[in-house]
Every structure is written in C-alpha cells, then in structure tokens.
Design an enzyme around this catalytic site. Structure first.
Site, mmCIF file in Angstrom:
data_model
loop_
_atom_site.group_PDB
_atom_site.id
_atom_site.type_symbol
_atom_site.label_atom_id
_atom_site.label_comp_id
_atom_site.label_asym_id
_atom_site.label_seq_id
_atom_site.Cartn_x
_atom_site.Cartn_y
_atom_site.Cartn_z
ATOM 1 N N HIS A 51 1.940 -9.187 -6.217
ATOM 2 C CA HIS A 51 1.067 -8.097 -5.786
ATOM 3 C C HIS A 51 1.571 -7.435 -4.505
ATOM 4 C CE1 HIS A 51 -2.853 -6.028 -5.484
ATOM 5 N NE2 HIS A 51 -2.727 -6.206 -4.189
ATOM 6 N N HIS A 81 -7.656 -3.399 -9.150
ATOM 7 C CA HIS A 81 -8.391 -4.628 -8.832
ATOM 8 C C HIS A 81 -8.811 -5.250 -10.161
ATOM 9 C CE1 HIS A 81 -10.558 -6.541 -5.196
ATOM 10 N NE2 HIS A 81 -9.266 -6.502 -4.983
#
Length: 749
Positions: free
Chosen positions: A55, A104
C-alpha cells in the site's frame, strides 16, 4: 519486558523477530538488517513493515507506474505532479485545484461504515495537506451481486459511512458510480476522491527542512485502531479461514476532522507552517519518515510525548497506529506559540513531539531511550522494487473468441421493447437515487451539477463563475476482455463525461484496483492497463497527477475484474454555461454524435439479457474522443446545445431514457439508415454522445460538426410523454420511471 532499544538490538543480533506476521518477506527482513548493519529494533521493524507494504511502497507496481512520468504529456497547467499527497493543476485566475482518488477497499469489507467513512476522511486530509480547502468529494463504488445477502450488509454500511462522514464535514458529494458484479463479492471497491481549491501561492509540500524547526503532531489522540492496516490488511487476499481483521480498521470522527480542517487552513493563512503531512496509512511511521526524507536534514522525535487515547500502547503500536484526524506540521520556533494558540482556539490538541536536526538520521526516543535510528529515505522511499513475472493468461484468447455478437437478439418489436425495460431496470443501469439521496450534494451552495449528471461540477469563484468538473469511470468488464483497451476506455469515458458538461479536461487521477500481484495473470492485467492508460493520457494531453494502487483484491484464487478507475478533472470559465443531461424542452432536436458499430463485447445488454462476458470491448479512437470533446465544449460555450449525455453502459437507449426522465419529456426516435434498431439502441461504441439542439441553432451546430469532420446524425426530437422508436415500439415515461427507480430500493428493502 526489556525495552528493545538500538543498543539492545546491537547487542542481541539473534533475537527472533515477527517479520512475517508484519507482512514482510524473508529477503525484505534481511535487507533491513543490511541497511542498519544490525537487526532492527521492534519499533524499527514496525516502521519498515508498514512503509514497505504494498500500500505504501508500491513495490509490485512502481516499475509500471513510472510510465506516467515517462509518457507524461506537456501540460502547462501542471503545478505539482506525482510524488506529493495529491496533484495540483492551474485552473486560471490565480486559482489552483488539487484532486486525488484513493481506495479503502479491504477495511470497507471488514467494517463497512468505518472503512468507508475513514476513506473519505483520509482523502480529505491528503487534499488539505496540499494547502487547499476541500470543496467536494466523489465516490466510485463496486459491490458484489446486487441480490447477494452480503451486499445488503456491505452496501448500506458503506453508503452510510460515506454520507455520515462527508455530510458532517459539510462537503458536497458530487459524483461517482455504483456498480454490481459477482466478481466483487467479498472484495468491494470503495474508492474515494476529493477536490480542493487554493491560490497558487498557498501550495504546501511534505518536507521537513531547517534544523531546530519543531515537529508538531496535532489533531486527535492516538489510539489502537488501524494498527497493521496497510502492512497486513491491505496487502493480503481474504481467506475465510483467517480470523477477523476488524481491529485493523480505523475509527473516524468527522467533527474532529472539521475542526482540524479549519485549524489547518488558519495556520496556513498566517504562514506558520514550513512543511506538513497528514497521518493516514502507516500513521506516524509515514509522516516522520516522509517529512525527514523529503527535507534537508534529519529528525528527532520523543515518542512518549504523543497524546494517547490508550495509555497501554507500546512504541511499536504508536508508530503503526492509523488513528484518524491527525496531522504533522514543521513549524519554525518563533511561530510555535501562535500555532498552539490557533489549535487551542479550534479545540485541537497540539504537541511538540520533536525537531528537525542537521543530521541525516530519523531518531526516535521513548522516555529517553533510543528505539529508532534509521536513514529516513530507506523507510519512506527506498523500499523493495519487484519485477513480478507476468504473462497473458491462457484463458484470454478463449474469452475474446466468445463473441457477444453471436448472442441471440430480439426477434420482434415486442422482444426489443421488453429488453429495453429489462436493461433500464437492471441494478447497474437503474437509478442510484437510494444511494445518492443519502449524500448532501448541494451543501456550501456552489454545486452546479451532481449525480446523476455526467460530471459533478462546482463553482470556485462566485464573482467570475469559474468552476471545475470531475467524472470517475471504470468498466471492469471491458478491462477483463482487454486490459489495455479497458483502461483507455475508462479514461475516454471520464474525459467524455467532463466535456459533455461543458468543461475542458485537464488532468487525471487514478485508482488501479486489481487482484494479487503474485499471480502472473493479474500482473499482466495490471501491466497492460497501466500501459494503456499512460499511452491514452499522452494522446489526450491529460497528465496523471497522482493516484493509488490497490492490489490483493481477491478471495482465495478468485480475483476481481481488473478495475482501473479514472478520474478526469476539467475547468469551465463560466458555470452558467454548463450543459446538463436533461431533455428539458419539447421541440429540441436530438443528434447522435459519432459512429455506431456492432460492438457488444462486455456490454450491459450482454450482461443483463444473457449473463455473458466475452468478445472484445468497443474500439478506442482517442483522436475521435478529443474531437468530440472539443465539439461538446464549444457547443456548450456558444449556446448551441441545451443538453448532452455521453453514450457508454447501455448504449443510446439508456442515455435517452435517463435524459428523458431527468427532464420529464419524452422523445421520438428514428432509426438512421444503415443501422438496425437493435444496434442503434444497444451498441456501446465509444466516442459518442447524444445532444439536444434548439431548432434555432441546428444549422450552426451541424455546420460546426461538418467542418470539423464529426459525424452528426439527426435521430429524433424531444416530444410527448414516452420514448417512441418509430416503427418499433413505444414505452410511456411513467412505465420507464417505475422500472428505473424501483430496483435498488427493492433489492435493499
């Protein structure tokens, strides 16, 4: 338990460490030891694990993402590009706009409300950290099958989280998408975007320079939520055998964020900040290492001064926590008192936790003991780079050979009519008002266009009516059939949507959602999509300013469709000249712009009527897209069209139905020569739009199209209270409205 200090780590090289549990590979752990010349402390291991995660470090994707820089078109509007919290573009009159889209996804599946809410909060702080006032948000969403029981759990929670957080912040939600497909079962995509506005001179960057400058952490207290969110939660596939990862999901407080926004904007106005970074993924580990790495010196942090919600947190947990509503500012000593006064005024907790040094190390102390001593660049920007193997999957040829054009077509006018209603009432094509009505689209009073318009648009200057528009698009079905073309079609559709509103497309942000990078087939999809998007941005003159990569979106061996979501930002000199989608006046002439071909691969018709995915997606003609955009913008500016709607999912008939329902007027359509009614209505050929032209402007409009070489075919007129395809069928608007509006509420009841 002995505190694991730098001294202790040096003296105990053979201590077993939980590197695998923190998401690190063995070779990555060995590389950390090589960098430090010893084993890492527990705190250092925590920092490297989150910052070297997929990420944060883009370790599997950055070899492909570099194309966005190498192939970037020359664009004078670009002020800040890839590498900062968000890109910034010049929109004229001294204004700059910053925008970005992020994901998300995994947190929103585990805890839909908080996962989605904190996704909004995080992207808003990215925009705020650039020096801008956030003015609008967008949310491209993907869920599993609309009738699956878990969709009833995930979708309402996600929508409530987005609405609850954004509405409390007072930010209008002006755009996005809601798409259903079984491939997203267990892996919903919750992408969030934000737009912010500032003057050119107000741009701020994330860097810590000036020895002696203070490091101030301000905002919410640090808690135990979000620990491991990016290192573990966002860097693994889901597996039903694993325990819940709910503690890794952050918890948001939009009222605290609202105070943080106003406080930050005030310290910006008084020019009290030398550098700033929001705390999102990887929390303090990210903020301290990135600020120090981008600056000219080092940094010393006293970690025990960090305000806590939970006094039992260990140093490692404090460094990994992704508690929301926090920022980190670099402030010159003479400005510290005033900075603190402003924070107190806004009831925002602020604490000096360290200072910039003239060294080259990031040093962190816990009650006087040193627990971190690292070169900050190795944490923030020098993570692993993987050249993952990738290969075109064996099944790709068979998938493309399974041509959707061979599917049975309606044999009678009655069947054609029935399939139109079937399409309009399908979950992906039906009204999303159940979702969008939960968002405040008009708060602040500057929203000019919002869902279900082609693009969202906000006014940014009340005197001149200068405005910006944004659209987000991405068709995973197209990308599954051909990832290169699918990414280009996503860009083309967003570009077309912005142009259809009357705004000039300027720049791109992307959110690239894919399965596991450890699967060569997925990695091939990613490489092809990235290459396609970079090539298309170069040809359309729209540089990528930043974005996000979300990998490991799969359950077990089943990956989502490759889903590159592309946001295009555009500028319009006068929002009063915008173009809506509604057919608002009877007598307007309807023109189809562009060429219609038999293109049904990945189409809504093939999905809705036949549950089929196969063949090739529509062909991409970027030169035509650019020409179409220029025509739509000029026609809007010069008052030649009253409405415009791009043609994409569902083809012409879907666009016409939406425009008729939006305006409350019917349409009489005539099938053009050379086309059959089925292809005319359902084809998804790209580079097309339908426009409503006042009779007084018909000659001027058609002359412009003819002079520029854009096909413009008169296909009907706005008239009556039905969609009437002459010689085929007629459907009253009341029947269409019932079909269009009942589906989503019915599924979620």
């Amino acid at each position: 338990m002995t505190l694991d200090t730098v001294k202790h780590a040096t003296e105990t090289p053979d201590v077993e460490q939980p590197w695998a549990e923190l998401g690190l590979k063995k070779d990555e752990y060995e590389r950390i030891r090589e960098i430090l010349g010893r084993r890492p402390t527990g705190a250092e291991l925590a920092m490297y694990s989150v910052m070297w995660s997929e990420h944060c470090s883009y370790k599997s994707s950055k070899v492909h993402l570099k194309q966005f820089g190498e192939k970037a078109p020359q664009n004078d509007a670009m002020l800040v590009g890839i590498g900062e919290n968000a890109g910034v573009v010049d929109v004229g009159q001294g204004y700059a706009v910053t925008f970005k889209v992020e994901s998300h996804n995994h947190p929103s599946y585990i805890e839909p409300y908080q996962g989605a809410a904190t996704g909004v909060g995080g992207i808003v702080r990215d925009i705020l950290a650039m020096g801008a006032r956030p003015v609008a948000v967008v949310d491209p969403l993907r869920f599993g099958a609309a009738d699956h029981p878990d969709t009833k759990r995930v979708l309402p929670g996600v929508v409530a989280g987005i609405g609850g957080y954004g509405n409390c912040l007072g930010l209008p939600n002006i755009g996005g998408e809601v798409v259903f497909d079984a491939c997203y079962q267990g892996n919903p995509l919750v992408n969030a975007g934000c737009i912010g506005v500032m003057r050119h001179e107000d741009i701020h960057l994330a860097k810590a320079s000036g020895p002696g400058n203070k490091v101030i952490l301000y905002g919410a207290r640090t808690g135990g939520d979000g620990i491991g969110g990016v290192s573990v939660l966002a860097s693994e596939t889901f597996d039903d055998t694993k325990p819940t990862k709910r503690p890794a999901v952050q918890v948001g407080d939009p009222f605290q964020e609202k105070l943080l926004i106003e406080c930050t904007l005030e310290v910006f106005r008084e020019k009290l900040v030398a550098g700033i970074q929001d705390l999102g993924g990887a929390g303090l580990s990210c903020a301290t290492s990135e600020l120090a790495s981008a600056g000219t010196g080092g940094m010393r942090v006293e970690l025990d001064t960090v305000p806590l919600r939970d006094a039992t947190l260990s140093p490692e947990e404090i460094l990994m926590s992704e508690s929301q509503e926090r920022m980190c500012a670099i402030v010159e000593p003479q400005h510290v008192d005033r900075f603190m006064e402003i924070c107190e005024k806004w009831d925002v907790i602020a604490t000096v936790i360290g200072e910039v040094t003239d060294g080259e190390r990031l040093e962190i102390f816990w009650h006087g003991d040193q627990i971190v001593d690292v070169p900050p660049g190795t944490v923030a920007h020098e993570g692993p780079t993987y050249h993952r193997p990738y290969a075109r999957p064996e099944w790709q040829d068979a998938l493309q050979a399974d041509d959707a054009g061979k599917l049975p077509r309606p044999a009678t006018a009655e069947e054609l009519r029935a399939q139109v209603l079937q399409l309009v009432s399908s979950p992906n094509q039906a009204s999303k008002a159940w979702v969008t009505d939960q968002y405040d689209r008009f708060v602040q009073g500057n929203t000019v266009l919002a869902q279900p318009e082609d693009a969202g648009m906000v006014r940014i200057d009340e005197k001149t009516n200068l405005g910006v528009a944004i659209a987000t698009d991405g068709n995973g079905r197209y990308a599954k059939l051909d990832p290169y073309a699918g990414a280009q079609l996503a860009l083309a559709e967003s570009y077309r949507n912005v142009a259809a509103s009357g705004a000039k497309p300027l720049a791109v942000s992307d959110c690239l959602n894919f399965g596991s990078p450890e699967d060569p087939a997925v990695m091939w999809q990613f490489a092809e999509a990235t290459r396609g998007l970079a090539d298309a941005c170069l040809e359309l003159g729209t540089p990528v300013t930043g974005g996000n990569v979300s990998l490991y979106n799969q359950t077990g061996d089943t990956a989502i469709h490759p889903t590159p979501v592309v946001a295009v930002l555009g500028v319009i000199d006068d929002v009063t000249r915008r173009t809506p989608i509604a057919f608002a006046e009877e007598g307007q002439l309807l023109y189809l712009l562009g060429d219609t071909r038999e293109e049904f691969g990945g189409s809504a018709w093939s999905q809705v009527v036949h549950d089929h995915l196969g063949g090739l997606p529509p062909k991409v003609d970027l030169a035509r897209e650019r020409l179409l955009g220029e025509i739509l913008i000029a026609a809007s500016r010069d008052g030649m069209i009253d409405a415009a709607h791009d043609l994409s999912d569902g083809g012409l008939v879907q666009a016409v139905v939406e425009s008729c329902l939006r305006g409350g007027n019917g349409a009489r359509l005539v099938v053009p020569d050379g086309l059959d009614a089925f292809t005319f209505l359902f084809s998804e050929s790209a580079g097309r739009a339908v426009v409503a032209v006042p009779r007084s402007e018909e000659l001027r409009f058609t002359d412009m199209c003819g002079a520029r070489g854009l096909p413009a075919t008169r296909i009907g007129v706005v008239d009556g209270d039905a969609v009437d395809v002459q010689g085929e069928f007629s459907v009253p608007l009341a029947e269409l409205r019932e079909a269009y509006e009942a589906t989503i509420p019915g599924l979620l009841a």
